[in-house]
Design a protein around this motif. Structure first.
Motif, PDB file in Angstrom:
ATOM      1  N   CYS A  45       0.806  -1.229   0.000  1.00 40.16           N
ATOM      2  CA  CYS A  45       0.000   0.000   0.000  1.00 40.16           C
ATOM      3  C   CYS A  45       0.838   1.278   0.000  1.00 40.16           C
ATOM      4  O   CYS A  45       0.395   2.311  -0.477  1.00 40.16           O
ATOM      5  N   MET A  46       2.024   1.225   0.578  1.00 42.25           N
ATOM      6  CA  MET A  46       2.921   2.386   0.704  1.00 42.25           C
ATOM      7  C   MET A  46       2.291   3.531   1.501  1.00 42.25           C
ATOM      8  O   MET A  46       2.653   4.692   1.328  1.00 42.25           O
ATOM      9  N   CYS A  50      -1.123  -1.940   5.152  1.00 43.43           N
ATOM     10  CA  CYS A  50      -1.050  -3.390   4.928  1.00 43.43           C
ATOM     11  C   CYS A  50      -0.023  -4.124   5.800  1.00 43.43           C
ATOM     12  O   CYS A  50      -0.097  -5.327   5.959  1.00 43.43           O
ATOM     13  N   PHE A  51       0.968  -3.452   6.306  1.00 44.74           N
ATOM     14  CA  PHE A  51       2.027  -4.039   7.132  1.00 44.74           C
ATOM     15  C   PHE A  51       2.861  -5.085   6.382  1.00 44.74           C
ATOM     16  O   PHE A  51       3.482  -5.934   7.000  1.00 44.74           O
ATOM     17  N   CYS A  53       5.441  -4.306   4.689  1.00 46.02           N
ATOM     18  CA  CYS A  53       6.780  -3.717   4.517  1.00 46.02           C
ATOM     19  C   CYS A  53       7.638  -3.790   5.780  1.00 46.02           C
ATOM     20  O   CYS A  53       8.643  -3.082   5.876  1.00 46.02           O
ATOM     21  N   CYS A  66       7.439   1.861   4.939  1.00 45.40           N
ATOM     22  CA  CYS A  66       6.784   2.897   4.123  1.00 45.40           C
ATOM     23  C   CYS A  66       6.512   4.168   4.914  1.00 45.40           C
ATOM     24  O   CYS A  66       6.208   5.201   4.327  1.00 45.40           O
TER      25      CYS A  66
HETATM   26  S1  FES Z   1       3.515  -0.873   2.478  1.00 49.22           S
HETATM   27 FE1  FES Z   1       1.633  -1.167   3.479  1.00 49.22          FE
HETATM   28  S2  FES Z   1       2.064  -0.666   5.533  1.00 49.22           S
HETATM   29 FE2  FES Z   1       3.909  -0.261   4.509  1.00 49.22          FE
END
Ligand code: FES
Length: 96
Positions: A45-46, A50-51, A53, A66
Protein backbone atom coordinates in the motif's frame (compact mmCIF):
# COMPACT_ATOMS: atom_id res chain seq x y z
CA UNK A 1 21.78 12.24 -0.85
CA UNK A 2 21.77 9.99 2.24
CA UNK A 3 23.52 6.65 2.63
CA UNK A 4 21.89 3.86 4.63
CA UNK A 5 22.73 0.16 4.82
CA UNK A 6 20.52 -2.76 3.85
CA UNK A 7 21.92 -6.12 4.96
CA UNK A 8 25.27 -4.29 5.34
CA UNK A 9 25.17 -3.06 1.72
CA UNK A 10 25.35 0.75 1.31
CA UNK A 11 22.45 2.40 -0.52
CA UNK A 12 22.43 6.10 -1.47
CA UNK A 13 19.03 7.74 -1.94
CA UNK A 14 17.65 11.29 -1.94
CA UNK A 15 17.07 12.79 1.53
CA UNK A 16 13.40 12.66 2.55
CA UNK A 17 12.85 9.25 0.96
CA UNK A 18 11.14 6.54 3.00
CA UNK A 19 12.96 3.30 3.76
CA UNK A 20 10.48 1.42 1.54
CA UNK A 21 11.05 3.72 -1.41
CA UNK A 22 14.81 3.54 -0.87
CA UNK A 23 14.83 -0.25 -0.91
CA UNK A 24 12.53 -0.47 -3.93
CA UNK A 25 14.71 2.06 -5.80
CA UNK A 26 17.69 -0.13 -5.01
CA UNK A 27 16.08 -3.27 -6.43
CA UNK A 28 15.17 -4.98 -3.16
CA UNK A 29 12.16 -7.22 -3.88
CA UNK A 30 11.61 -8.99 -0.54
CA UNK A 31 11.49 -6.98 2.69
CA UNK A 32 10.42 -9.77 5.04
CA UNK A 33 9.21 -13.37 5.11
CA UNK A 34 5.79 -14.38 6.35
CA UNK A 35 5.60 -16.06 9.79
CA UNK A 36 3.67 -19.15 8.61
CA UNK A 37 5.04 -20.10 5.19
CA UNK A 38 8.22 -17.99 5.01
CA UNK A 39 6.96 -16.54 1.74
CA UNK A 40 8.77 -13.38 0.62
CA UNK A 41 6.75 -10.19 1.13
CA UNK A 42 7.09 -6.64 -0.19
CA UNK A 43 5.33 -3.30 0.26
CA UNK A 44 1.82 -3.14 -1.13
CA UNK A 45 0.00 0.00 0.00
CA UNK A 46 2.92 2.39 0.70
CA UNK A 47 0.72 4.26 3.20
CA UNK A 48 0.84 2.33 6.47
CA UNK A 49 -2.17 0.07 6.07
CA UNK A 50 -1.05 -3.39 4.93
CA UNK A 51 2.03 -4.04 7.13
CA UNK A 52 3.71 -5.95 4.29
CA UNK A 53 6.78 -3.72 4.52
CA UNK A 54 8.00 -4.64 8.01
CA UNK A 55 11.77 -4.51 8.43
CA UNK A 56 14.30 -4.22 11.24
CA UNK A 57 15.65 -0.67 11.57
CA UNK A 58 18.69 -0.05 13.77
CA UNK A 59 17.95 -3.25 15.71
CA UNK A 60 14.24 -2.52 16.24
CA UNK A 61 11.98 -5.12 14.57
CA UNK A 62 8.60 -4.66 12.91
CA UNK A 63 9.12 -1.10 11.65
CA UNK A 64 6.90 -0.03 8.77
CA UNK A 65 9.36 0.84 6.03
CA UNK A 66 6.78 2.90 4.12
CA UNK A 67 6.35 5.28 7.08
CA UNK A 68 9.99 5.50 8.15
CA UNK A 69 12.11 8.29 6.66
CA UNK A 70 15.71 7.43 5.84
CA UNK A 71 18.54 8.74 8.03
CA UNK A 72 22.25 8.75 7.31
CA UNK A 73 23.91 5.59 8.60
CA UNK A 74 20.61 3.81 9.28
CA UNK A 75 20.97 0.01 9.37
CA UNK A 76 18.05 -1.88 7.82
CA UNK A 77 17.68 -5.64 7.81
CA UNK A 78 15.16 -8.03 6.29
CA UNK A 79 12.70 -9.40 8.87
CA UNK A 80 12.30 -13.17 8.99
CA UNK A 81 9.00 -14.48 10.31
CA UNK A 82 7.25 -13.11 13.38
CA UNK A 83 8.79 -11.02 16.11
CA UNK A 84 7.70 -11.36 19.72
CA UNK A 85 6.02 -8.46 21.46
CA UNK A 86 8.95 -8.32 23.90
CA UNK A 87 11.29 -7.59 20.99
CA UNK A 88 9.18 -4.62 19.98
CA UNK A 89 8.67 -3.24 23.48
CA UNK A 90 12.29 -3.45 24.59
CA UNK A 91 13.74 -1.72 21.56
CA UNK A 92 14.80 -4.81 19.68
CA UNK A 93 16.50 -6.85 22.38
CA UNK A 94 14.56 -10.03 21.61
CA UNK A 95 14.59 -12.43 24.54
CA UNK A 96 13.25 -15.38 22.52
S1 FES B 1 3.52 -0.87 2.48
FE1 FES B 1 1.63 -1.17 3.48
S2 FES B 1 2.06 -0.67 5.53
FE2 FES B 1 3.91 -0.26 4.51
Amino acid sequence: MVTLFFEDRPISVPEGTTVAAALLLSGVAAFRTSPVTAAPRAPYCMMGVCFECLVEVDGVPARQACLTPVKAGMKVRRQSGARGLCAINDGGRDAS
